[in-house]
Design an enzyme around this catalytic site. Structure first.
Site, mmCIF file in Angstrom:
data_model
loop_
_atom_site.group_PDB
_atom_site.id
_atom_site.type_symbol
_atom_site.label_atom_id
_atom_site.label_comp_id
_atom_site.label_asym_id
_atom_site.label_seq_id
_atom_site.Cartn_x
_atom_site.Cartn_y
_atom_site.Cartn_z
ATOM 1 N N ASP A 1 40.108 34.000 47.474
ATOM 2 C CA ASP A 1 39.810 35.321 46.914
ATOM 3 C C ASP A 1 38.303 35.531 46.983
ATOM 4 O O ASP A 1 37.522 34.578 46.799
ATOM 5 C CB ASP A 1 40.297 35.437 45.467
ATOM 6 C CG ASP A 1 40.133 36.843 44.931
ATOM 7 O OD1 ASP A 1 41.019 37.684 45.187
ATOM 8 O OD2 ASP A 1 39.105 37.121 44.277
ATOM 9 N N GLU B 1 34.859 38.166 45.959
ATOM 10 C CA GLU B 1 34.242 39.291 45.269
ATOM 11 C C GLU B 1 33.133 39.813 46.174
ATOM 12 O O GLU B 1 32.412 39.026 46.801
ATOM 13 C CB GLU B 1 33.672 38.875 43.908
ATOM 14 C CG GLU B 1 34.707 38.287 42.956
ATOM 15 C CD GLU B 1 35.853 39.242 42.668
ATOM 16 O OE1 GLU B 1 35.628 40.474 42.711
ATOM 17 O OE2 GLU B 1 36.973 38.767 42.405
ATOM 18 N N HIS C 1 39.020 39.550 38.173
ATOM 19 C CA HIS C 1 38.026 39.953 39.169
ATOM 20 C C HIS C 1 36.899 38.933 39.292
ATOM 21 O O HIS C 1 35.757 39.300 39.580
ATOM 22 C CB HIS C 1 37.456 41.343 38.852
ATOM 23 C CG HIS C 1 38.443 42.444 39.038
ATOM 24 N ND1 HIS C 1 38.932 42.799 40.278
ATOM 25 C CD2 HIS C 1 39.045 43.265 38.140
ATOM 26 C CE1 HIS C 1 39.784 43.809 40.137
ATOM 27 N NE2 HIS C 1 39.879 44.093 38.854
ATOM 28 N N ASP D 1 41.058 34.502 40.135
ATOM 29 C CA ASP D 1 42.038 35.291 40.889
ATOM 30 C C ASP D 1 42.776 34.418 41.894
ATOM 31 O O ASP D 1 43.977 34.600 42.123
ATOM 32 C CB ASP D 1 41.344 36.446 41.609
ATOM 33 C CG ASP D 1 40.927 37.558 40.645
ATOM 34 O OD1 ASP D 1 41.131 37.381 39.436
ATOM 35 O OD2 ASP D 1 40.394 38.581 41.110
#
Length: 621
Positions: free
Chosen positions: A60, A62, A201, A206
């Protein structure tokens, strides 16, 4: 693949059997003849890669926004699992090389100060790729995460590994029904599968939540008989047998640009589409590349596909619009009701006002638009009322009859013509500002509004400034659109030509904004002769001069085709010119508004995450 059977079906020769305890060894003699070895079909487990032995790396990211073209990674989190066991985790912040936008900091908790001392992506990528070496990459909404990783590899000159990937969002849509979950977002699936980590987030959290979702989805695969990696990766590409059996509908469809029409059991048009290669596009509806649920339902009803070959892409797009507007197919979503477009009309009366109407009529006032929906029309109207003290009451006023004033007069938002405080001539000066803006110069209308936006921003009233800015943007776009449409409506006829990529030309004849003829001049043929034939057989356009002879959408298609690089204006009858100064001076403002819109919704990828209905959902046979 066939292998010798084992167990009861296979017996070694007698002389090779081990002697029993206490028995004398048998003498070595000639092998005893025995029956031929039977063969059996290997199982799926033997042919494929069992899921229990596959290493998955759930990743994952960001980022600073939603597009890898102009945004960067701020954090990478990954979890390596095999056979339901966690083998390792990977987490690091990444310096994106720019400031983290405030809304991203609010969403993720990652600030510019946090990533200031973090390594850059060129130092992080080798470590992550080594961590994920030989594993299958898993992500929720994989195109987003893997797209950023691929872009980072391209920017740093790092080779992207040829690894298989699994998208848990797509897998969830295949395995879960709407009765179980309303959508397939990670925040919805994590509590449904009782994930030990709640998505928040942040990359590693995540990724951990996605691991639990992946294992929960794997539990759904057992009753379906999906036990290998090959079956898992092919699960999202399954095609309903009934849809596959309809591939013969594409056999008569030719190659080349044109329009295709799917027809139902009563010969009614179900769906109208266009493509530069008709045959390839129609065939795609019967294989795994088409995953839209409504298209699956449409193909199940279709009994025939009609094809309309066209000279080039513009003719195909125009014919598609006309067919959709004429037949209104139930499975088309766009352009079905062009008559529902809204316009803002400045009425023709002593004290004109703005009103939203569905149709334009010559001589019935000044028209601005069209607008796609009521919300856009209301925003443009509010912007005009912010700039001009036009009356907003709906009653018809007479200069000889006075009435009491409304609240807007007391607020200074109206000149009060109903009370006699404003004469017809004074009110006409106010309305003339709007007429001049629509005709050619919107500066007097838009300039004060932009100054107010700057003033509100300077006072730190950012929300009010953003609301007014968006209203002004809608107004400027409407003025630009109206001026562009009037430009083509005023030209009785013009001819366009574009290279066809093979040494020839695509030709188009347009009359008052309507495509009336389309053709081509292949290489080594006379363009003039082809044009003469086109103009002789072109459609005759009825109606008064100076008015559009086509729908707004069709005229805008012609405008976009005309503005493409390489398009040439061959002949023109009349004057083809834009209003001066027009809205060209506000192009920078509109570009900034568009950029801000992308930043306000950075992660929007345009894909629906709702679960799908029959027959896309996989069920136990």
């Amino acid at each position: 693949m066939l292998f010798p059977a084992s167990g009861a079906g296979f017996r070694p020769p007698r002389h090779e059997q081990a002697p029993a305890h206490g028995d004398r060894p048998l003498p070595r003699t000639r092998p005893v003849p025995h029956e031929p070895l039977p063969y059996v079909q290997a199982t799926i487990d033997e042919l494929g890669t069992p899921l229990a032995g596959v290493t998955f790396v759930v990743v994952d990211l960001e980022t600073t926004g939603g597009s890898p073209k102009d945004c960067a990674i701020t954090e990478i989190g990954a979890v390596k699992v095999r056979g339901g066991q966690v083998l390792g985790e990977f987490q690091t912040l990444v310096d994106p090389g720019c400031e983290v936008p405030p809304y991203i900091s609010v969403l993720t908790g990652i600030t510019t100060a946090m990533v200031a001392t973090a390594p850059r992506i060129d130092a992080v990528l080798p470590a992550f790729l080594e961590f994920a070496r030989g594993a299958v990459l898993v992500a929720h909404n994989a195109p987003f995460d893997l797209g950023f990783l691929r872009a980072a590899c391209e920017q740093t000159g790092t080779a992207w590994p040829a690894a298989a990937s699994v998208d848990t969002a797509v897998l969830a849509r295949r395995l879960l029904s709407r009765d179980e979950v309303p959508n397939c977002k990670l925040a919805t699936l994590a509590p449904f599968f009782s994930a030990t980590t709640s998505p928040c987030h942040r990359a590693l959290d995540d990724a951990r939540a996605t691991v639990d979702v992946l294992h929960g989805l794997f539990e759904r695969l057992g009753p379906l008989g999906v036990t290998s990696l090959e079956e898992l990766t092919g699960l999202t590409r399954q095609v309903d047998p009934a849809r596959r059996r309809k591939r013969h509908l594409a056999e008569t469809v030719p190659h080349g640009p044109g329009v295709y029409v799917f027809r139902g059991p009563h010969d009614e048009p179900l769906y109208v589409g266009t493509s530069n290669d008709l045959r390839t596009r129609v065939r795609s509806y019967f294989n795994s590349s088409e995953q839209r649920s409504r298209m699956t339902e449409m193909v199940a009803l279709a009994t025939r596909v009609d094809a309309v070959p066209c000279a080039h892409d513009l003719e195909a797009a125009v014919r598609e619009l006309r067919l959709i507007a004429e037949h209104k197919p139930r499975y088309n979503r766009r352009s079905r009701f062009p008559e529902r477009a809204l316009w803002l009309r400045l009425t023709e009366e002593p004290f004109p006002r703005l009103s939203a109407v569905r149709r334009t009529r010559p001589g019935a006032g000044v028209f601005l638009g069209p607008f796609a929906d009521r919300r856009a029309a209301d925003m443009a109207m509010a912007a005009v009322h912010e700039a001009l003290p036009l009356r907003q009451c709906t009653s018809r006023l007479s200069p000889r009859v006075t009435t009491s004033a409304c609240a807007l007069f007391g607020m200074g938002r109206c000149g009060g013509p109903c009370t006699g405080a404003q004469s017809v001539a004074e009110y006409a000066l106010v309305a003339e500002v709007l007429r001049a803006a629509v005709a050619g110069d919107p500066g007097a209308l838009v300039g004060p509004l932009l100054e107010r936006v700057d003033r509100l921003a300077a006072e730190e009233r950012y929300e009010d400034a953003a609301v007014l800015r968006d209203r002004v943007a809608v107004l400027v776009r409407a003025v630009r659109r109206r001026q562009r449409l009037e430009t083509l409506a005023a030209v009785p006829e013009f001819v366009l030509a574009r290279p066809d990529g093979a040494g020839g030309w695509h030709l188009t004849v347009v009359r008052r904004g309507r495509l009336v003829a389309a053709g081509g001049a292949p290489r080594a043929t006379s363009v003039r002769d082809a044009l003469a034939l086109l103009r002789a057989t072109a459609e005759t356009v009825p109606g008064p001069d100076g008015e559009l002879a086509a729908s707004v959408d069709e005229t805008e298609l012609v405008l976009r085709w005309m503005e493409k690089p390489g398009t040439r204006l061959v002949e023109v009858d009349g004057t083809l010119a834009c209003a001066a100064p027009g809205t060209g001076g506000f192009s920078g403002f509109l570009a900034r508004v568009e950029a801000g819109r992308a930043l306000r919704d950075p992660f929007a990828d345009g894909r629906r995450l709702g679960t799908r209905s029959r027959p896309d959902r996989v069920v136990v046979a």
